[in-house]
Design a protein around this motif. Structure first.
Motif, mmCIF file in Angstrom:
data_model
loop_
_atom_site.group_PDB
_atom_site.id
_atom_site.type_symbol
_atom_site.label_atom_id
_atom_site.label_comp_id
_atom_site.label_asym_id
_atom_site.label_seq_id
_atom_site.Cartn_x
_atom_site.Cartn_y
_atom_site.Cartn_z
ATOM 1 N N ASP A 63 81.944 5.848 16.783
ATOM 2 C CA ASP A 63 81.590 7.262 16.725
ATOM 3 C C ASP A 63 82.639 7.994 15.892
ATOM 4 N N PRO A 64 82.237 8.700 14.833
ATOM 5 C CA PRO A 64 83.225 9.299 13.933
ATOM 6 C C PRO A 64 84.054 10.406 14.564
ATOM 7 N N LEU A 65 83.538 11.074 15.589
ATOM 8 C CA LEU A 65 84.274 12.180 16.193
ATOM 9 C C LEU A 65 85.296 11.703 17.210
ATOM 10 N N THR A 66 84.890 10.821 18.114
ATOM 11 C CA THR A 66 85.755 10.424 19.226
ATOM 12 C C THR A 66 86.498 9.124 18.989
ATOM 13 N N GLY A 67 86.022 8.280 18.076
ATOM 14 C CA GLY A 67 86.680 7.010 17.828
ATOM 15 C C GLY A 67 86.294 5.904 18.792
ATOM 16 N N VAL A 68 85.473 6.189 19.792
ATOM 17 C CA VAL A 68 85.009 5.135 20.693
ATOM 18 C C VAL A 68 83.690 4.592 20.157
ATOM 19 N N TRP A 69 83.089 3.641 20.862
ATOM 20 C CA TRP A 69 81.836 3.048 20.406
ATOM 21 C C TRP A 69 80.739 4.107 20.347
ATOM 22 N N ASN A 70 79.796 3.899 19.430
ATOM 23 C CA ASN A 70 78.733 4.887 19.257
ATOM 24 C C ASN A 70 77.471 4.482 20.021
ATOM 25 N N TYR A 71 76.432 5.293 19.872
ATOM 26 C CA TYR A 71 75.166 5.122 20.601
ATOM 27 C C TYR A 71 74.518 3.770 20.284
ATOM 28 N N ARG A 72 74.514 3.388 19.021
ATOM 29 C CA ARG A 72 73.892 2.117 18.615
ATOM 30 C C ARG A 72 74.607 0.935 19.263
ATOM 31 N N HIS A 73 75.915 0.950 19.243
ATOM 32 C CA HIS A 73 76.678 -0.146 19.847
ATOM 33 C C HIS A 73 76.433 -0.220 21.348
ATOM 34 N N LEU A 74 76.323 0.934 21.986
ATOM 35 C CA LEU A 74 76.049 0.945 23.417
ATOM 36 C C LEU A 74 74.708 0.294 23.728
ATOM 37 N N GLN A 75 73.693 0.604 22.936
ATOM 38 C CA GLN A 75 72.378 -0.001 23.149
ATOM 39 C C GLN A 75 72.448 -1.520 23.045
ATOM 40 N N LEU A 76 73.068 -2.003 21.980
ATOM 41 C CA LEU A 76 73.140 -3.449 21.773
ATOM 42 C C LEU A 76 73.986 -4.124 22.850
ATOM 43 N N LEU A 143 83.089 1.437 26.646
ATOM 44 C CA LEU A 143 82.902 2.879 26.771
ATOM 45 C C LEU A 143 82.517 3.441 25.416
ATOM 46 N N GLY A 144 81.460 4.255 25.386
ATOM 47 C CA GLY A 144 81.016 4.829 24.125
ATOM 48 C C GLY A 144 80.427 6.208 24.337
ATOM 49 N N ALA A 284 79.757 -7.971 18.999
ATOM 50 C CA ALA A 284 79.283 -9.338 19.119
ATOM 51 C C ALA A 284 77.831 -9.434 18.697
ATOM 52 N N GLN A 285 77.368 -10.662 18.466
ATOM 53 C CA GLN A 285 76.006 -10.862 18.024
ATOM 54 C C GLN A 285 75.031 -10.409 19.097
ATOM 55 N N PRO A 286 74.109 -9.515 18.779
ATOM 56 C CA PRO A 286 73.144 -9.067 19.789
ATOM 57 C C PRO A 286 72.143 -10.155 20.122
ATOM 58 N N VAL A 287 71.542 -10.024 21.282
ATOM 59 C CA VAL A 287 70.532 -10.981 21.705
ATOM 60 C C VAL A 287 69.232 -10.653 20.995
ATOM 61 N N ASN A 288 68.709 -11.603 20.206
ATOM 62 C CA ASN A 288 67.521 -11.350 19.403
ATOM 63 C C ASN A 288 66.254 -11.281 20.236
ATOM 64 N N SER A 289 66.293 -11.908 21.407
ATOM 65 C CA SER A 289 65.076 -11.976 22.205
ATOM 66 C C SER A 289 64.835 -10.713 23.023
ATOM 67 N N HIS A 290 65.772 -9.763 22.956
ATOM 68 C CA HIS A 290 65.634 -8.564 23.781
ATOM 69 C C HIS A 290 65.844 -7.358 22.890
ATOM 70 N N THR A 291 64.840 -6.559 22.708
ATOM 71 C CA THR A 291 64.941 -5.427 21.803
ATOM 72 C C THR A 291 65.714 -4.303 22.452
ATOM 73 N N PRO A 292 66.402 -3.452 21.650
ATOM 74 C CA PRO A 292 67.152 -2.344 22.225
ATOM 75 C C PRO A 292 66.250 -1.420 23.034
ATOM 76 N N ALA A 294 64.548 1.804 24.530
ATOM 77 C CA ALA A 294 64.108 3.084 23.964
ATOM 78 C C ALA A 294 64.555 4.181 24.913
ATOM 79 N N VAL A 295 65.662 4.828 24.588
ATOM 80 C CA VAL A 295 66.191 5.886 25.427
ATOM 81 C C VAL A 295 66.231 7.159 24.619
ATOM 82 N N ALA A 296 66.527 8.237 25.324
ATOM 83 C CA ALA A 296 66.528 9.533 24.669
ATOM 84 C C ALA A 296 67.575 9.590 23.587
ATOM 85 N N GLY A 297 67.298 10.303 22.492
ATOM 86 C CA GLY A 297 68.218 10.401 21.383
ATOM 87 C C GLY A 297 69.425 11.243 21.743
#
Length: 303
Positions: A63-76, A143-144, A284-292, A294-297
């Protein structure tokens, strides 16, 4: 033909061959040096590209503002940890299914910071606080930034008891965090009632609250709504479990104190990552068999 004449004839005939062999040897040595130089340049270029790829991967997950992981990384990350927990359940491991907890943390009180210092400095406060929260979790946890002033914490190998202890520690850290001071004079003492910021935390645990990312996040969001309705500065573990909630942390954790062995008995010390700024491993490599899921933006406020 006499022997001296034969020797002279052989010498005359071998002179061009010797000259050609010398020239060929020089060319071979020059080609070898050029090939070695090309290989060295290629190795340097490959190392440079690998470094750039690692930087790009880290930037894409940060995340460019806080420096912690962002929304995409949290999903994966959440999808990957859920898949690991479900895989352990399918394989009937002796220790049983791997527990997993998620915390949805919302910080309130930033409106006053923005009004007093502006959005730029308020963003610096949020970054400083996010890095402080990242220090309150294990390296195996993630934490993200989930949205504007909301953070999501993924706690592998953690049950409800361990998650409640982490939530309690995070709520206390937000309330007692020493905010940045931009004044040129001496720093004022911290107010007895805190810094004006509070946190509400909703806790959800797999498999009790669901076995899919979207279900877990909805359960954490409902628990967060209960904590918010209770006035904030508290945490809640899924609706309907009033005996497992706390309106306020009973006491601040002592500096350097070790976690309670009973409350943390299901929290292993496996290596993991805090945030990109803490030098953690890249995504780390995401699991291909499980799609991210769908949560609120994201609902960014300070970005």
């Amino acid at each position: 033909m006499s022997t001296p004449l034969l020797v002279q004839a052989l010498a005359v005939l071998s002179a061009p061959a010797l000259a050609g062999a010398t020239v060929l040897g020089l060319r071979l040595r020059r080609c070898g040096a050029e090939a070695a130089a090309r290989q060295k340049r290629l190795r340097e270029r490959i190392a440079e590209l690998e470094t750039r790829c690692a930087d790009l991967e880290r930037t894409a997950s940060c995340d460019p503002l806080t420096g912690v992981w962002n929304y995409r990384h949290l999903q994966l990350t959440l999808d990957r940890e859920i898949e690991r927990a479900r895989r352990a359940e399918r394989t009937d491991q002796p220790e049983g299914p791997r527990p997993l907890a998620v915390l949805l943390l919302e910080i309130t009180g930033f409106d006053a910071v923005v009004a007093e210092h502006g959005r730029g400095r308020a963003g610096a406060v949020l970054r400083d606080l996010a890095q402080r929260l990242a220090m309150e979790i294990r390296r195996a946890d993630t934490l993200g930034r989930y949205s504007g002033e909301e953070f999501l914490v993924v706690l592998p190998d953690t049950g409800a008891e361990g998650a409640a202890q982490v939530a309690e520690r995070l709520v206390w850290s937000v309330r007692r965090h020493l905010l940045l001071d931009w004044s040129s004079g001496p720093r004022e003492s911290r107010p007895a009632h805190g810094n004006g910021l509070t946190a509400a935390v909703g806790v959800a645990v797999l498999p009790e609250d669901g076995t899919h990312a979207a279900v877990l996040l909805r359960a954490a969001d409902r628990a967060l709504a209960e904590a918010r309705a209770a006035g904030g500065d508290c945490w809640r573990v899924r609706p309907g479990s009033g005996d497992r909630s706390a309106a306020r942390p009973p006491a601040p954790p002592a500096a350097g104190a070790q976690p309670n062995a009973t409350a943390e008995r299901d929290r292993s010390e496996k290596p993991g990552s805090l945030s990109p700024c803490a030098g953690g491993d890249p995504l780390a490599q995401p699991v291909n068999s499980h799609t991210p899921a769908a949560v609120a933006g994201p609902r960014d406020v300070l970005s």
